[in-house]
Design a protein around this motif. Structure first.
Motif, PDB file in Angstrom:
ATOM      1  N   LEU A  49      10.204   3.305  26.482  1.00 23.91           N
ATOM      2  CA  LEU A  49      11.218   2.503  25.781  1.00 23.91           C
ATOM      3  C   LEU A  49      10.895   1.010  25.821  1.00 23.91           C
ATOM      4  CD1 LEU A  49      14.676   4.063  26.812  1.00 23.91           C
ATOM      5  CD2 LEU A  49      13.391   4.415  24.700  1.00 23.91           C
ATOM      6  N   LYS A  70       6.879   0.428  24.746  1.00 25.32           N
ATOM      7  CA  LYS A  70       6.339   1.188  23.605  1.00 25.32           C
ATOM      8  C   LYS A  70       4.861   1.526  23.827  1.00 25.32           C
ATOM      9  CE  LYS A  70       9.778   0.802  20.399  1.00 25.32           C
ATOM     10  NZ  LYS A  70      10.930   0.986  21.249  1.00 25.32           N
ATOM     11  N   LEU A  83      15.591  -1.081  20.210  1.00 28.16           N
ATOM     12  CA  LEU A  83      16.234   0.040  20.909  1.00 28.16           C
ATOM     13  C   LEU A  83      17.718   0.132  20.573  1.00 28.16           C
ATOM     14  CD1 LEU A  83      14.570  -0.519  24.399  1.00 28.16           C
ATOM     15  CD2 LEU A  83      13.813   0.988  22.563  1.00 28.16           C
ATOM     16  N   ASP A 100      18.995   2.541  17.977  1.00 23.56           N
ATOM     17  CA  ASP A 100      18.921   3.991  18.179  1.00 23.56           C
ATOM     18  C   ASP A 100      20.311   4.531  18.551  1.00 23.56           C
ATOM     19  OD1 ASP A 100      18.682   6.534  19.311  1.00 23.56           O
ATOM     20  OD2 ASP A 100      16.648   6.144  20.031  1.00 23.56           O
ATOM     21  N   LEU A 156      20.711   5.917  22.161  1.00 23.04           N
ATOM     22  CA  LEU A 156      20.747   4.903  23.222  1.00 23.04           C
ATOM     23  C   LEU A 156      22.065   4.135  23.181  1.00 23.04           C
ATOM     24  CD1 LEU A 156      17.070   3.559  23.067  1.00 23.04           C
ATOM     25  CD2 LEU A 156      18.041   5.294  24.593  1.00 23.04           C
TER      26      LEU A 156
END
Ligand SMILES: [Zn+2]
Ligand SMILES: [Zn+2]
Length: 339
Positions: free
Chosen positions: A95, A98, A177, A180, A183
């Motif tokens: 995460l 990457k 992130l 998402d 998440l």
């Protein structure tokens, strides 16, 4: 790492921009809406109390009723599954940096393993870690052990840092992130803590179930289940916390350096063994995007070994290799001079 109150539930408002800079930890755009100077340190009381309670209850593993020798391998196995595959691989390399990619279901499995370590939401974890990379051992570093080992190890966790609860900080550091939905769901309303509690109940239930099968009396089954819970959840959680924290504390104070980075990161053999590879921290600061953190043949990185195995069977892809690092490149891994 830590359990810290989530950022506002308006996390959905974060929109992706400057993603490349955020991933590279080189985003110089100032965070707005946050005081330039940090206010007087304030203890987050409920969190300090939770830390003390969980440590104290975990010590119950040493009582005759709960103590078992097989508890030690159970903790080490849990450290690999939840600490190495969840935190090292999921939260950190996959995460935050990457450095590797997986099919969506596997990616979520690693994230869930990380959540089962009670180190905060993955969004918060990645956000704090990218701040750390950009400002390593400078004033804005959230957990430099420059002033004191204890601060870098665990004190910073229960001292309020308004930056970590600002939507602007999330927009700056984890715009990729925060886009998402999975998440965001984990981040909102402390869902990550609920998932942790659910996994603890599940492990306890499995322990009691096995106890019922392998013992003759209800009392013996209850004792077996309790032992599985205490070692497999409580002691393992505290163990993974401390080995993760040692990366921030010990591996920024003691060890050797392969690269002349602008921070104080060190390769610490003990921390590398305890964390299955994260202790080669000077290597990591020199090449944060690289998936492997062991750069010499004897710098064993079992987390990366797991990646290689998954790569061989086609599960891991886009593995970022260790690039040749010149001194200048290594120095460029932090944007702010040490103060
Ligand atoms: Zn570091
Ligand atoms: Zn990192």
């Amino acid at each position: 790492m830590p359990v810290i109150p989530s950022a506002p539930s308006e996390i959905d408002k974060v929109r992706p921009h400057d993603v490349a800079d955020a991933i590279a930890c080189r985003n110089d755009r100032p965070v707005t809406g946050v005081p330039a100077d940090l206010p007087r340190p304030q203890v987050v009381v409920w969190f300090l109390v939770a830390l003390i309670v969980i440590h104290t209850v975990a010590l119950g593993a040493l009582l005759p009723y709960a103590f078992v020798w097989w508890g030690v391998p159970l903790v080490l196995l849990g450290n690999f599954i939840f600490g190495s595959l969840g935190i090292n691989l999921g939260f950190h390399r996959m995460l935050t940096h990457k450095a590797v990619a997986f099919p969506r279901m596997l990616e979520r499995l690693w994230v869930l393993c990380g959540v089962c370590c009670l180190e905060g939401s993955p969004l918060w974890w990645a956000c704090v870690h990218r701040i750390h990379h950009q400002h390593s051992d400078a004033r804005a570093d959230p957990h430099s052990p420059k002033e004191s080992f204890f601060w870098g190890h665990m004190q910073w966790i229960y001292i309020a840092d308004p930056r970590q609860h600002s939507l602007a900080t999330y927009a700056k550091y984890v715009p990729d992130l925060a886009n998402d939905p999975f998440l965001r769901w984990l981040h909102r309303r402390h869902t990550w803590a609920v998932v942790y509690a659910a996994h603890a109940v599940l492990i306890a239930a499995i322990g009691f179930g096995i106890g019922a099968l392998v013992t003759d009396t209800t009392a013996a089954a209850v004792r077996f289940g309790t032992q599985v819970f205490v070692w497999g959840v409580l002691v393992r959680t505290v163990y993974v916390w401390h080995v993760t924290w040692l990366v921030n504390s010990a591996a920024h104070r003691w060890g050797y350096r392969n690269y002349d980075t602008a921070d104080r990161s060190r390769n610490n053999v003990v921390v590398a063994l305890l964390t299955n590879g994260e202790g080669w921290h000077n290597n990591h600061h020199a090449t944060p995007r690289a998936c492997s953190q062991g750069h010499r043949w004897w710098e064993i990185d079992l987390t990366f070994t797991a990646v290689r195995l998954m790569q061989l069977i086609g599960l891991a892809r886009d593995v970022i290799p260790v690039q040749a690092v010149t001194r200048a490149a290594a120095m460029g891994t932090r944007n702010e001079p040490e103060r």
